[in-house]
Design a protein around this motif. Structure first.
Motif, PDB file in Angstrom:
ATOM      1  N   GLY A  27      -1.015   1.134  -3.761  1.00 51.73           N
ATOM      2  CA  GLY A  27      -1.435   2.441  -3.261  1.00 51.73           C
ATOM      3  C   GLY A  27      -2.654   2.955  -4.013  1.00 51.73           C
ATOM      4  O   GLY A  27      -3.619   3.449  -3.407  1.00 51.73           O
ATOM      5  N   GLY A  67       4.904   8.643  -2.035  1.00 49.90           N
ATOM      6  CA  GLY A  67       5.204   7.273  -2.440  1.00 49.90           C
ATOM      7  C   GLY A  67       6.469   7.178  -3.263  1.00 49.90           C
ATOM      8  O   GLY A  67       7.252   6.233  -3.112  1.00 49.90           O
ATOM      9  N   PRO A 113       1.665   4.656  -2.187  1.00 45.27           N
ATOM     10  CA  PRO A 113       0.975   5.418  -3.237  1.00 45.27           C
ATOM     11  C   PRO A 113       1.549   5.276  -4.636  1.00 45.27           C
ATOM     12  O   PRO A 113       0.804   5.226  -5.599  1.00 45.27           O
ATOM     13  CB  PRO A 113       1.088   6.855  -2.732  1.00 45.27           C
ATOM     14  CG  PRO A 113       1.107   6.721  -1.252  1.00 45.27           C
ATOM     15  CD  PRO A 113       1.882   5.463  -0.979  1.00 45.27           C
ATOM     16  N   PRO A 137       0.808  -1.229   0.000  1.00 43.99           N
ATOM     17  CA  PRO A 137       0.000   0.000   0.000  1.00 43.99           C
ATOM     18  C   PRO A 137       0.839   1.276   0.000  1.00 43.99           C
ATOM     19  O   PRO A 137       0.712   2.129   0.887  1.00 43.99           O
ATOM     20  CB  PRO A 137      -0.822  -0.134   1.286  1.00 43.99           C
ATOM     21  CG  PRO A 137       0.047  -0.938   2.196  1.00 43.99           C
ATOM     22  CD  PRO A 137       0.770  -1.924   1.301  1.00 43.99           C
TER      23      PRO A 137
END
Length: 448
Positions: free
Chosen positions: A398, A425, A393, A391
């Motif tokens: 993400g 991210g 981004p 997870p």
């Protein structure tokens, strides 16, 4: 030539995985009439090695082999091209599509990764079947090659019964099981005991500069001679040592101790040569060495021919290969999730073993074997799929998190929020990339 073979396998596997992963995004995007501006193998920083525009899409090959990408119109991605977001959404853009379509597009890459891995395992089961030595048939016990294992409590000759309460059927599955395990149930001199591995066992193994882990106990087989070896005209390549100075030495791990007690002497040695036993007088140098090279491992087929181990064989029809391959794939996925769990726990020290592109390159052998190539490619496909589901981004995972939030709450995150999340991210990914490849560099410098 060996390096070229190794590099060819690395690039072929990487290219195959990247192209298929990006096709996983590309195909559903096209099905949902979303414009794809670029489809690239490798990154085209400043320039491309090749590019050609077909329809709305530029297909190309970049010069930086760190991955690949598809650039989808109206999507906040790693390109950070936000100019298109300033105008009103267009029907062909990603941001104009229903959330469920965007979710399918984002999950396409990892879906292809997992499907590819399972298809490879099914194909391998059908084409090659399985050859393995059953753990229960390793009557002489294991050969402990790493001092960290000895410090943890395992000894050469121990029979492994279970790892964390689970029986490991195939011997070649034992090393990974032990690496990921906590409690090893063994039989030693007829007594069942338990060896508890330390929490930081993985970290200790990673830092240890000694070679090897565990192996099958095999005889001392002469494979060559040192320069001006004292035994070059006495022993021959493929001689199998059976006893030294009257002491039986059926396994390699028993030879060193006998030689140590006969330093600087000439002693009788019984060897098997061309299927016959004969006695030769060998010289042991002042360091307790024969000045010969030895075979550290043997193919399973050879071990069976020598009468050392029974080789179990399983062959599958195409129908039978499907469940067998699915089972192999499931085991690899679960294993990789287990490794990630260890890595994110600092106390295990597993993070020290994280590697980058050099570590992946090093997995490939210096000889060409389609069986080995496909096995490694399947494993890397699973790794790529799992990593992209994280997870973060900038990764597919993400984007999926934000889309699930939108579908559940009914509220779509703003483009400005997605831009900032993408930037965060991106820096996380750069940090992970530097850490993994920095580990490679550190090992290259300090493991000499």
């Amino acid at each position: 030539m060996d390096i070229l073979i190794k590099l060819s396998q690395f690039l072929l596997s990487l290219s195959l995985l990247i192209i298929l992963h990006e096709l996983g995004h590309f195909i559903p995007a096209k099905l949902f009439k979303t414009r794809v501006e670029k489809f690239y193998l490798f990154f085209d920083v400043k320039f491309s090695l090749f590019k050609k525009k077909i329809g709305d899409t530029v297909y190309g090959i970049g010069w930086l082999p760190l991955g690949g990408y598809v650039k989808i119109s109206g999507m906040v991605d790693e390109s950070m091209d936000t100019e298109q977001l300033a105008s009103e959404p267009q029907p062909w853009e990603f941001r104009s599509k229903p959330a469920w379509q965007r979710l399918i597009i984002m999950l396409g890459g990892v879906t292809v990764n997992f499907i590819l891995a399972f298809l490879i395992y099914i194909g391998m089961a059908y084409a090659y079947g399985e050859k393995y030595i059953a753990t229960k048939d390793v009557n002489a016990g294991i050969w402990v090659q790493n001092p960290i294992l000895e410090e943890a409590g395992l000894k050469t000759g121990d029979k492994i019964l279970k790892v964390d309460g689970k029986e490991i059927v195939k011997f070649n599955s034992l090393p990974e099981a032990i690496l990921m395990g906590n409690d090893i149930e063994i039989e030693r001199a007829g007594v069942v005991e338990h060896v508890k591995l330390p929490v930081n066992f993985l970290g200790q193994i990673t830092e240890n500069k000694g070679a090897g882990f565990i192996g099958l106990r095999i005889p001392f087989i002469v494979s060559g001679f040192g320069e001006n070896s004292i035994n070059e005209n006495i022993l021959q390549v493929k001689d199998i040592v059976k006893s030294i100075n009257g002491v039986d030495t059926p396994y390699f791990d028993m030879v060193a101790g006998v030689l140590e007690s006969n330093k600087g002497q000439t002693v009788p040695m019984v060897v098997s040569r061309d299927g016959k036993d004969l006695t030769v007088d060998v010289k042991v140098n002042a360091d307790g060495k024969l000045e010969t090279y030895y075979a550290a491992a043997l193919p399973f087929d050879n071990l069976e021919k020598l009468g050392l181990y029974k080789l179990s064989k399983e062959e599958y029809s195409l129908v039978e290969a499907i469940p067998a391959g699915l089972h192999m794939g499931k085991d690899r996925v679960m294993s990789y999730f287990g490794q990630l769990k260890k890595i994110v726990q600092p106390e295990t020290g597993a993070y020290k073993g994280v590697g980058g592109f050099k570590a992946i390159y090093d997995i490939f052998p210096q000889f060409w074997s389609w069986q080995v190539f496909w096995s490694i490619t399947a494993m890397l496909s699973i790794m790529l799929g799992v990593m992209n589901l994280l997870p973060i981004p900038a990764l597919d995972g993400g984007h999926v998190i934000f889309l699930l939030y939108e579908m559940i709450s009914g509220r779509k995150p703003s483009d400005k929020f997605l831009e900032k999340a993408q930037m965060v991210g991106f820096f996380i990914l750069i940090g992970l990339l530097l850490f993994a490849n920095g580990n490679d560099i550190y090992k290259a410098i300090f493991s000499k």
